[in-house]
Structures are given as C-alpha cells and as structure tokens.
Design an enzyme around this catalytic site. Structure first.
Site, PDB file in Angstrom:
ATOM      1  N   TYR A   3       0.785  -1.229   0.000  1.00 37.28           N
ATOM      2  CA  TYR A   3       0.000   0.000   0.000  1.00 37.28           C
ATOM      3  C   TYR A   3       0.821   1.286   0.000  1.00 37.28           C
ATOM      4  O   TYR A   3       0.283   2.355  -0.241  1.00 37.28           O
ATOM      5  CB  TYR A   3      -0.991  -0.029   1.166  1.00 37.28           C
ATOM      6  CG  TYR A   3      -2.023  -1.115   0.966  1.00 37.28           C
ATOM      7  CD1 TYR A   3      -3.078  -0.920   0.091  1.00 37.28           C
ATOM      8  CD2 TYR A   3      -1.898  -2.339   1.608  1.00 37.28           C
ATOM      9  CE1 TYR A   3      -4.012  -1.922  -0.133  1.00 37.28           C
ATOM     10  CE2 TYR A   3      -2.825  -3.353   1.389  1.00 37.28           C
ATOM     11  CZ  TYR A   3      -3.885  -3.142   0.520  1.00 37.28           C
ATOM     12  OH  TYR A   3      -4.796  -4.147   0.285  1.00 37.28           O
ATOM     13  N   PHE A  34     -10.919  -2.967  11.121  1.00 36.50           N
ATOM     14  CA  PHE A  34     -12.151  -2.896  10.342  1.00 36.50           C
ATOM     15  C   PHE A  34     -11.945  -3.564   8.981  1.00 36.50           C
ATOM     16  O   PHE A  34     -12.751  -3.439   8.100  1.00 36.50           O
ATOM     17  CB  PHE A  34     -12.581  -1.421  10.154  1.00 36.50           C
ATOM     18  CG  PHE A  34     -11.506  -0.512   9.647  1.00 36.50           C
ATOM     19  CD1 PHE A  34     -11.279  -0.377   8.283  1.00 36.50           C
ATOM     20  CD2 PHE A  34     -10.705   0.215  10.530  1.00 36.50           C
ATOM     21  CE1 PHE A  34     -10.281   0.465   7.808  1.00 36.50           C
ATOM     22  CE2 PHE A  34      -9.717   1.071  10.065  1.00 36.50           C
ATOM     23  CZ  PHE A  34      -9.511   1.193   8.702  1.00 36.50           C
TER      24      PHE A  34
END
Length: 417
Positions: free
Chosen positions: A128, A417
């Site tokens: 990322y 999450f």
C-alpha cells in the site's frame, strides 16, 4: 487507470452479489471461511453502495469496500474517514493491474464523497505504500508473567467495587465510557451505530482455546457509576508444575489512573494462570509506567493503521498543531496528482490553520506517504528525515515542523475494520 488485461473490469457491487463477493475475498485471504457470527456482522456493516467488484467477464474475482468511519485527529476533532476494507484479488488474477485499478477507483470515489483521508489495516504493508498510504499508528503487544510483575496503584480517589458481568448486557454502559474517552487519543474510531458489536464479537471458532469473553466492571462503591471495565478471556492449561493458564486482554478502559491500575491488578492476579497477554496497547500506555519491572513485559512493536491524505489541504487544516509552524512543503504524489506541488502550512496552537498553494521556495520535500505517517501525531518528520524520506531544503525548517506535527498522546487504533 486501465487494467492491462481488458477482460478485467472494476464496477460497483450489487447487493445480491455480496455472498459471492465476500467468498472471493475469503479465498484471496487464504480460503478459510469466517465463523457465521463474524460473517453475519460484516454483512450487516458492509456498505454495498461503497463496495467495488473486480470481474473477469461476469465472474467476480476480487474487490474492495469502504466503511464510513469517524476518526479522532490531533486536537480532538472527529473527521470523516474512508475505511478501506475487504481488498483482495484471487491468486489466478494477480499481477494484471486489477488492484491498481481498484485503488484508483476507490480514491477517486473518496475524493468525490468529500472525505479528506482514507485508511486501512494492511495484510501486506509493502503493497500500500505505492498507493500513498503511510504507517500512521503502531501498537505494542505485551506478555507478562504472573507473580513477576506488580502494578503500582496511584493515590485512590474513592472506593471501587469490581463485578463480573455479561459483556453484551453491559455493552451500552461500556460504550458510554468508551465514547467519553475516545476523543482524547488520535487514531481512535468514534464508533457508529452497529460498530459497538465489534467490541464483543466472540465466535467460538475464533477463541483459540480461550474461554468465552469475560467482563469485569469497576464501579463506584456508593453510586454504582461505571468507572472502568476490562474485557478478557482465559485459557485453562496445566503442566507438570501445575496451573499454567493464560489471560488474553481485549480492552481496558478507565477515566482515572487509579481505576485503570486496579483493573490491571485484577487481571494479573487471576487464579490458575501464569501469564497475561495484551496484544494491542498504545505505545505510551499507562501500564508501561505502572508495572514494577518493565523488563518482564517482553513488548513487541506492531504496525496498525495506514493512512492516506486524499485532499491534502483539507486534511492538514482539520487537525491542530502542537507548536507554531510556518513551512512550505514540496509534496510528491504520483497516485493522486492533485495533491502534488508546493503548499504553505501555517498554524499556531489554538489558532486557525491554513494550507494553501504557493510559489514560495520549498523548505521541506517529502512524499504524501510520509505526511500520512505523521498526520495523527505519531513518529516524527525528523525521524523520517534521518531515514532519508524527508529532505530539509532550508536549514532550520525541519525541527519546528516536526515538533508541530506531534500529538500529546501516541495515536492508536483500538480495533480493526
């Protein structure tokens, strides 16, 4: 962004495709399906309208989603956060540009939605960085031997009673306390409706031999007011020396230091156990200062939240700064070029913040990834400069800018999450 293989497309997910889409993500992460309780909760929390499917013809071969979250930033403000989640591509369709196309579409959508920042927890951090995500929070995992560590209790300011209770039945009271504490620490997610259930998610298949989730409440002896709580589980084990069980700590919350210490005293004194494990604490957690011998904590540093500035000036003006700053930043951003260029950031503690384009000479040069890494107040521009990731173009510009970005408390993500 064009996928190198034209048969692959990225499109919005349809509600009736959720099972197939989520099953594909399961396979991308190794193929072990989640327990029904966990799968059901993530189905309820999924925002289908913010989810994307990668397709090979009509077949879903990958995807990703976004949760509309609320993030605490330095200064205590709570801002919208695009929580990137469930990103995966089947192993048969990797190295074709599908992930890059997905991230391109996601960030364009986030920008269109008016959200200044996006964030994720990375299964593989190396992926990322190339999309502009910087490591914004870390956590420390500790393991303590019972009997080797004592907890110093600060001066008591009342009488507290500890009481075991049902974690789900007491969830509303615990959430009220969590909400009062949330804005004190950057990186915390202010939980939206439904997300409180993540705090007590306890599928039997995911316990790893530990007990069902336990809850101890710390209540005022006279009024019954909730002063703190701890969620934990216990694994019963025995060896040739006798009891050798473990305590795994899910969460400890308290407003007062003496109550926080009392809860840790309780956790470190549970019968039939010999070690206490806490897999996620802030880097500056009070426990590190309360224990009698820090060497017995065996701490391990772990990365957590990766953050990406999507709208650079809006993001930088949404938070406060620890000391006065007036600096011209030369920012590179290959993936979101609207952020690239020269920006003058000016701020004073308690005063207005400005971040505007400028033609003035640059004083610091860095990538948007490094701004994401320090955005929540952890780490420092000076440390990144020592690693060669930030360049000081005007002597003397680095130190005040680095101090300004710091927060009083280390940022910390309380749950994923």
């Amino acid at each position: 962004m064009t996928i190198r293989h034209p048969e692959l497309t990225v499109r919005p997910l349809l509600a009736e495709e959720w099972e197939s889409w989520y099953g594909t993500v399961d396979v991308a992460f190794g193929g072990t399906p989640e327990p029904p309780e966990e799968r059901s909760l993530w189905r309820e929390l999924t925002e289908v309208e913010r989810s994307l499917a990668i397709c090979d013809g009509e077949r879903i071969v990958g995807g990703g989603g976004i949760f509309s979250l609320r993030l605490v930033v330095p200064g205590g403000a709570v801002i919208p956060l695009a929580g990137v989640t469930m990103v995966g591509v089947l192993p048969t369709h990797r190295r074709r540009g599908a992930l890059t196309a997905l991230m391109r579409r996601q960030l364009d959508d986030v920008r269109a939605a008016g959200e200044a920042v996006a964030a994720l927890t990375a299964s593989e951090p190396a992926i990322y960085g190339r999309f502009g995500y910087g490591q914004a929070t870390r956590k420390v995992a500790v393991s303590m031997q019972r009997g080797k560590v004592r907890v110093h209790t600060p001066e008591r300011q009342g009488q507290v009673v500890l009481r075991l209770a049902d974690p789900r039945a007491e969830l509303p009271r615990c959430e009220e306390l969590f909400a009062r504490l949330a804005t004190r620490r950057p990186g915390t997610l202010v939980r939206q409706p439904g997300w409180e259930r993540v705090a007590v998610l306890d599928a039997p298949e995911s316990r790893g031999g530990f007990s069902p989730l336990q809850l101890v409440l710390a209540e005022d002896a006279e009024s019954g007011e909730l002063l703190g709580y701890a969620r934990y589980a216990v694994k019963g084990e025995f060896n040739e020396r006798g009891a050798a069980g473990a305590v795994r700590v899910r969460a400890v919350q308290a407003e007062q230091p003496w109550v926080y210490a009392r809860l840790w005293e309780f956790l470190l004194d549970l019968d039939l156990t010999e070690r206490v494990e806490a897999p996620s604490l802030p880097l500056d957690d009070p426990l590190l200062h309360l224990v009698s011998d820090v060497r017995h904590l065996t701490p391990r540093l772990v990365d957590a939240l990766y953050l990406r500035l999507v709208d650079l000036p809006r993001a930088l003006t949404a938070r406060t700064y620890a000391q006065p700053v007036d600096v011209v930043l030369e920012v590179t951003d290959a993936f979101c070029p609207w952020n690239a260029g020269r920006w003058r950031l000016t701020a004073a503690p308690g005063g207005p913040v400005s971040c505007v384009p400028t033609e003035e000479p640059a004083e610091l040069e860095l990538d948007v990834r490094e701004l994401g890494a320090v955005y929540l107040g952890g780490g420092s521009l000076a440390a990144l400069a020592a690693a060669g990731l930030v360049r000081e173009l005007r002597p003397g510009a680095l130190e005040p800018a680095s101090g300004a970005f710091r927060s009083a408390l280390e940022p910390w993500l309380p749950h994923g999450f």
